[in-house]
Design a protein around this motif. Sequence first.
Motif, short mmCIF file in Angstrom:
data_model
loop_
_atom_site.label_atom_id
_atom_site.label_comp_id
_atom_site.label_asym_id
_atom_site.label_seq_id
_atom_site.Cartn_x
_atom_site.Cartn_y
_atom_site.Cartn_z
N THR A 260 -13.25 99.08 123.60
CA THR A 260 -12.93 99.18 122.17
C THR A 260 -12.94 100.64 121.70
N GLU A 264 -9.52 102.22 120.31
CA GLU A 264 -9.42 102.65 118.92
C GLU A 264 -9.06 104.13 118.82
N ILE A 272 -14.97 103.30 110.92
CA ILE A 272 -16.04 102.32 111.17
C ILE A 272 -17.32 102.76 110.43
N HIS A 316 -21.31 98.35 114.87
CA HIS A 316 -20.17 98.23 113.94
C HIS A 316 -18.83 98.41 114.66
N ILE A 317 -18.83 99.28 115.66
CA ILE A 317 -17.60 99.44 116.45
C ILE A 317 -17.31 98.13 117.20
N PHE A 318 -18.35 97.58 117.78
CA PHE A 318 -18.20 96.35 118.56
C PHE A 318 -17.64 95.21 117.71
N THR A 319 -18.12 95.11 116.47
CA THR A 319 -17.70 93.99 115.63
C THR A 319 -16.50 94.34 114.75
N GLY A 320 -16.15 95.64 114.67
CA GLY A 320 -15.05 96.03 113.79
C GLY A 320 -15.44 96.09 112.32
N HIS A 376 -17.67 85.86 112.30
CA HIS A 376 -16.91 86.75 113.19
C HIS A 376 -17.87 87.47 114.15
N MET A 380 -18.05 87.66 118.30
CA MET A 380 -18.10 88.90 119.10
C MET A 380 -19.32 88.88 120.02
N PHE B 259 -11.13 89.71 123.81
CA PHE B 259 -12.11 90.37 122.93
C PHE B 259 -11.37 91.10 121.81
N THR B 260 -10.30 91.79 122.17
CA THR B 260 -9.56 92.59 121.19
C THR B 260 -8.89 91.70 120.15
N LEU B 262 -9.80 88.77 119.14
CA LEU B 262 -10.81 88.19 118.25
C LEU B 262 -11.48 89.25 117.38
N ARG B 263 -11.65 90.45 117.92
CA ARG B 263 -12.23 91.52 117.11
C ARG B 263 -11.29 91.95 115.99
N GLU B 264 -10.01 92.08 116.32
CA GLU B 264 -9.04 92.54 115.32
C GLU B 264 -8.86 91.53 114.19
N ARG B 268 -5.34 92.40 111.07
CA ARG B 268 -5.02 93.64 111.78
C ARG B 268 -4.04 93.39 112.92
N TYR B 284 -4.72 84.32 117.44
CA TYR B 284 -6.15 84.34 117.18
C TYR B 284 -6.80 83.01 117.57
N HIS B 376 -2.96 107.50 126.86
CA HIS B 376 -3.87 106.48 126.31
C HIS B 376 -3.64 105.13 127.01
N MET B 380 -6.22 102.61 129.11
CA MET B 380 -6.40 101.18 128.84
C MET B 380 -6.15 100.38 130.11
#
Lengths: 406, 406
Positions: A260, A264, A272, A316-320, A376, A380, B259-260, B262-264, B268, B284, B376, B380
């Motif tokens: 993440t 990002e 964040i 906070h990064i982990f959960t967005g 949410h 996560m 993960f991405t 669900l996080r987004e 987003r 989602y 980038h 990834m």
Amino acid sequence: MKASGIIVEYNPFHNGHLYHAIQAKITTGADVVIAVMSGNFLQRGEPAFVDKWSRANMALKNGVDIVLELPYAFATSNAPSFARGAIQLLDAAQCSAFCFGSEDGEVNSFERSLLLLQQAGDNYEQTVKDAVSRGLSYPKALNEAYTMAANSSTIEGPLADLSKPNNILGFHYMEAARNIDSEMKAVTIPRIVAQYHDDAVAGNPIASATGIRKSFFESETLGTITDFMPDTALELLHDWQAENQSFGNWPTFYPQLRFTILREGPKRLAMIADVTEGIENLLYRAAADNGTFEGFMKDVKSKRYTWTRLQRMLTHIFTGFTYDIRSSMKTPSYLRLLGMTSAGRLYLNEHKKRLKLPLISKAAAFSNPSLDFDIHAADMYALGIGNGTSSSRIGVDYNTHPIIIQ
Amino acid sequence: MKASGIIVEYNPFHNGHLYHAIQAKITTGADVVIAVMSGNFLQRGEPAFVDKWSRANMALKNGVDIVLELPYAFATSNAPSFARGAIQLLDAAQCSAFCFGSEDGEVNSFERSLLLLQQAGDNYEQTVKDAVSRGLSYPKALNEAYTMAANSSTIEGPLADLSKPNNILGFHYMEAARNIDSEMKAVTIPRIVAQYHDDAVAGNPIASATGIRKSFFESETLGTITDFMPDTALELLHDWQAENQSFGNWPTFYPQLRFTILREGPKRLAMIADVTEGIENLLYRAAADNGTFEGFMKDVKSKRYTWTRLQRMLTHIFTGFTYDIRSSMKTPSYLRLLGMTSAGRLYLNEHKKRLKLPLISKAAAFSNPSLDFDIHAADMYALGIGNGTSSSRIGVDYNTHPIIIQ
């Protein structure tokens, strides 16, 4: 019926927590104990050892009658905001007292400290700012300003020692209660674990939660921590292990955190919550360079940021959780019930018309941005535990009914 | 010196590719073959089997003299945009011809098709729109419109069959070359693999890349694909396996993709390139419900979206490629050199003053948003391959020098 409130994390629930819950009831003469508990991410910026449902279950089997969830926005915040959220919930639940463990064990010393800082006012704030700009971490700066104020004060009698972690929280609980003119009485119980991070020592029934987790992660077996927990709590850890194989901590969550951070990039990381002062570039570089959480933290840790502050950013990064999202959650707006005993149910029935916030038993029946984010964050967390592959626990938080213990 | 250009993915390089590279040189009488190759994510919206450096190396050992990277924005795009990016690079590299494999094997039929669609103009566009709004996938809608135009046309001689995947690409190459008034001559070589997805059959030296990957992932051993690849290419796959243990495909990348997603969250996700028409909600939900890529795709696949179109969304979600970012990359602005043979080096020395875009040998020495995104995307990809734990390959793309084969 009379309730006393406590503010907890139970990460995991141990003998010291059992003692604290019983003491809270006895000392205040309450009929029930209401615990406001953090969800799946904690105040020190860590994923919980096991999820909120397991931890609530442990509590309800060991002296707690009602467990309410402290919403994510407060549970993962600094001490003043954490305290404010928790105290507002206990006040809304009509507790007649709130009860906290402290190193000092004396409410009067906290009251004197409150008075001291009230008198010091702007001077105190300025001293804190100056110390931060000299490069001190925020807690160290606070402590320096507090010591200066104490030295020039005319208040008689001992002050609370605000270099101790539980005293700091206790101070903020009392401050928060005063700020909302709460009628709750403040009660403190001396901690029987002398040090916050006391290691687990075989033969001694009391160890800190930090010590217990450390002992588990070093040995990778629950066998090493049986002495320190009530049997019913330990049993729930065994159940968790059978279902999930792993327990929550940053090393386990790191692959997804790292992905993440790198996905990002610095520009989006800066949006964040708690990511400040250009640290996004350091986080990005450290994630690029390190395949382990240990190496990552080594690279980002400096005098300027406490471990806790860094971990909160990571949470906070982990959960967005962005600054934008946080700014929409300034005050708790519901009481989310995670579980209750039959005594707890009686209390809620008796008080339901006088609760100051709506009581939520089923997430699906209530729409609220803060509750949505709690759900949410639980998803996560489940992905962190299962490394993205477990399908069973996603959506659990949305559908789970409160635990009821007869 | 004269160069012929080819447009490739080499996923992985096989005997059919070897044949195509040699034929491109012979048919056009060129001194060198220049390949424009996709990076780590491919046109069908998939992570590459092995990274761009390994694939460039395979090519340079098997008949290709210069490998240039097709930037991410074009490499992962639909056929017209993919073709436009690739043709512009070959044109900028001063190729005198470009050479593509096709099912038709006849340039004249493509030229008639170009003329047909030029004449049909707005009518054609309208028919496509109508078919899409009736619920047809985009390729099916195109094909329907094309068939209608062909039926009412007065053009004499056979048209290209645009229901065949390589014919479609070939058509767009020729269209792109015409649109930029390129002086390159178009040449097509009949594909010797009759079907795009031809399975790997032992004893037959030719199989499609899709068939080769399928054979590998089913058996999980490189032993099953030795017949279909030049030895030097196979050796590089063995090297890759020794270093990385895994090969790129969606099932391997799925935990981080999930993960991405669900996080987004849907809001987003809707900002990600190619995510349209509310499909963010479906993505989602499917991610929440499925622990495997197979299950996920089963839930999102419908008549409306082709597999390829869905995978392209996933690629952009995985890398964080938003509409905003894409809109800043309308046209290729550099030639990124991944590697060359000594003949390739001679060619570049001879032509360096006449190249239409700057030649980039070292990413660190050039600043450009499109190049930054390629780097980038490579990070990834490396995280997908190593499931977030490998530290060695992050930043590789930024520091690697072009491969040079003597």
